[in-house]
Design a protein around this motif. Structure first.
Motif, PDB file in Angstrom:
ATOM      1  N   GLY A  33      30.589  30.094  47.859  1.00  0.00           N
ATOM      2  CA  GLY A  33      31.486  30.437  46.759  1.00  0.00           C
ATOM      3  C   GLY A  33      32.922  30.019  46.997  1.00  0.00           C
ATOM      4  N   ALA A  34      33.421  30.221  48.212  1.00  0.00           N
ATOM      5  CA  ALA A  34      34.809  29.861  48.536  1.00  0.00           C
ATOM      6  C   ALA A  34      34.995  29.959  50.044  1.00  0.00           C
ATOM      7  CB  ALA A  34      35.798  30.777  47.829  1.00  0.00           C
ATOM      8  N   ILE A  35      36.137  29.476  50.495  1.00  0.00           N
ATOM      9  CA  ILE A  35      36.510  29.581  51.904  1.00  0.00           C
ATOM     10  C   ILE A  35      38.006  29.861  51.962  1.00  0.00           C
ATOM     11  CG2 ILE A  35      36.910  27.098  52.192  1.00  0.00           C
ATOM     12  CD1 ILE A  35      35.579  27.444  55.020  1.00  0.00           C
ATOM     13  N   GLY A  36      38.426  30.638  52.946  1.00  0.00           N
ATOM     14  CA  GLY A  36      39.836  30.983  53.085  1.00  0.00           C
ATOM     15  C   GLY A  36      40.479  30.293  54.267  1.00  0.00           C
ATOM     16  N   PHE A  37      41.736  29.914  54.101  1.00  0.00           N
ATOM     17  CA  PHE A  37      42.512  29.256  55.151  1.00  0.00           C
ATOM     18  C   PHE A  37      43.969  29.676  55.040  1.00  0.00           C
ATOM     19  CE2 PHE A  37      39.113  26.094  54.891  1.00  0.00           C
ATOM     20  CZ  PHE A  37      38.906  25.792  56.226  1.00  0.00           C
ATOM     21  N   PRO A  38      44.707  29.627  56.153  1.00  0.00           N
ATOM     22  CA  PRO A  38      46.165  29.692  56.046  1.00  0.00           C
ATOM     23  C   PRO A  38      46.635  28.351  55.496  1.00  0.00           C
ATOM     24  CG  PRO A  38      45.498  29.396  58.342  1.00  0.00           C
ATOM     25  CD  PRO A  38      44.241  29.558  57.534  1.00  0.00           C
ATOM     26  N   LEU A  39      47.599  28.378  54.595  1.00  0.00           N
ATOM     27  CA  LEU A  39      48.105  27.149  53.976  1.00  0.00           C
ATOM     28  C   LEU A  39      49.227  26.568  54.819  1.00  0.00           C
ATOM     29  CD1 LEU A  39      48.252  25.054  51.726  1.00  0.00           C
ATOM     30  CD2 LEU A  39      49.725  26.634  50.463  1.00  0.00           C
ATOM     31  N   LYS A  40      48.865  25.561  55.619  1.00  0.00           N
ATOM     32  CA  LYS A  40      49.862  24.791  56.359  1.00  0.00           C
ATOM     33  C   LYS A  40      50.038  23.437  55.692  1.00  0.00           C
ATOM     34  CE  LYS A  40      48.644  27.132  60.608  1.00  0.00           C
ATOM     35  NZ  LYS A  40      47.982  26.984  61.912  1.00  0.00           N
ATOM     36  N   SER A  41      48.911  22.845  55.256  1.00  0.00           N
ATOM     37  CA  SER A  41      48.947  21.605  54.474  1.00  0.00           C
ATOM     38  C   SER A  41      47.610  21.471  53.751  1.00  0.00           C
ATOM     39  CB  SER A  41      49.185  20.382  55.375  1.00  0.00           C
ATOM     40  OG  SER A  41      48.075  20.149  56.216  1.00  0.00           O
ATOM     41  N   LEU A  42      47.670  20.904  52.552  1.00  0.00           N
ATOM     42  CA  LEU A  42      46.469  20.654  51.759  1.00  0.00           C
ATOM     43  C   LEU A  42      46.641  19.317  51.058  1.00  0.00           C
ATOM     44  CD1 LEU A  42      43.772  21.416  50.354  1.00  0.00           C
ATOM     45  CD2 LEU A  42      45.142  22.614  48.647  1.00  0.00           C
ATOM     46  N   ARG A  43      45.648  18.459  51.211  1.00  0.00           N
ATOM     47  CA  ARG A  43      45.620  17.163  50.518  1.00  0.00           C
ATOM     48  C   ARG A  43      44.301  17.061  49.786  1.00  0.00           C
ATOM     49  NH1 ARG A  43      49.530  13.592  51.878  1.00  0.00           N
ATOM     50  NH2 ARG A  43      50.712  14.035  53.759  1.00  0.00           N
ATOM     51  N   ALA A  44      44.386  16.709  48.510  1.00  0.00           N
ATOM     52  CA  ALA A  44      43.193  16.522  47.690  1.00  0.00           C
ATOM     53  C   ALA A  44      43.566  15.609  46.533  1.00  0.00           C
ATOM     54  CB  ALA A  44      42.684  17.856  47.165  1.00  0.00           C
ATOM     55  N   GLU A  45      42.558  14.987  45.943  1.00  0.00           N
ATOM     56  CA  GLU A  45      42.818  14.109  44.805  1.00  0.00           C
ATOM     57  C   GLU A  45      43.392  14.908  43.639  1.00  0.00           C
ATOM     58  OE1 GLU A  45      40.379  11.126  41.858  1.00  0.00           O
ATOM     59  OE2 GLU A  45      39.616  11.445  43.873  1.00  0.00           O
ATOM     60  N   ASN A  46      42.743  16.017  43.308  1.00  0.00           N
ATOM     61  CA  ASN A  46      43.173  16.876  42.200  1.00  0.00           C
ATOM     62  C   ASN A  46      43.160  18.320  42.662  1.00  0.00           C
ATOM     63  OD1 ASN A  46      43.126  14.724  40.104  1.00  0.00           O
ATOM     64  ND2 ASN A  46      40.968  14.708  40.647  1.00  0.00           N
ATOM     65  N   VAL A  47      44.209  19.061  42.352  1.00  0.00           N
ATOM     66  CA  VAL A  47      44.305  20.472  42.717  1.00  0.00           C
ATOM     67  C   VAL A  47      44.673  21.272  41.475  1.00  0.00           C
ATOM     68  CG1 VAL A  47      45.568  22.184  44.073  1.00  0.00           C
ATOM     69  CG2 VAL A  47      44.968  19.983  45.104  1.00  0.00           C
ATOM     70  N   THR A  48      43.971  22.379  41.279  1.00  0.00           N
ATOM     71  CA  THR A  48      44.331  23.337  40.240  1.00  0.00           C
ATOM     72  C   THR A  48      44.597  24.671  40.911  1.00  0.00           C
ATOM     73  OG1 THR A  48      43.000  22.221  38.560  1.00  0.00           O
ATOM     74  CG2 THR A  48      43.597  24.514  38.128  1.00  0.00           C
ATOM     75  N   ILE A  49      45.802  25.182  40.744  1.00  0.00           N
ATOM     76  CA  ILE A  49      46.165  26.501  41.259  1.00  0.00           C
ATOM     77  C   ILE A  49      45.817  27.506  40.172  1.00  0.00           C
ATOM     78  CG2 ILE A  49      48.051  27.981  42.025  1.00  0.00           C
ATOM     79  CD1 ILE A  49      49.483  25.334  42.913  1.00  0.00           C
TER      80      ILE A  49
END
Length: 93
Positions: A33-49
């Motif tokens: 369903g999902a995974i959790g991480f601390p946000l240090k950096s995120l790279r993706a083609e498309n991101v929806t917050i």
């Protein structure tokens, strides 16, 4: 005092790089369903917050676009957090 990174939940489809680790979201989304991480950096083609947790949990069940990373943070993301996200397309809903 050092600020701790914001904890985010991720799901969706396609490859991403989170905190300099490559990952395929499809397997995580369909298995867990999902995974959790601390946000240090995120790279993706498309991101929806996504600002609402119920919308976060239901979006991948309704829409399955390729190469979309959905992000949710319980306390929301401030501008400093958003600067850590690199994407060709960045949306907020």
């Amino acid at each position: 005092m050092q600020n701790n990174p914001k904890i985010i939940l991720l799901n969706g489809y396609g490859p991403i790089s989170i905190n300099n680790e490559l990952m395929e979201l499809y397997a995580v989304t369909t298995s867990h369903g999902a995974i959790g991480f601390p946000l240090k950096s995120l790279r993706a083609e498309n991101v929806t917050i996504i600002k609402d947790i119920d919308t976060f949990w239901s979006t991948t069940k309704k829409i399955k676009p390729e190469n979309m990373c959905y992000v949710y943070a319980y306390d929301g993301l401030n501008e400093e957090d958003k600067e850590k996200i690199k994407a060709q397309s960045l949306l907020e809903i």
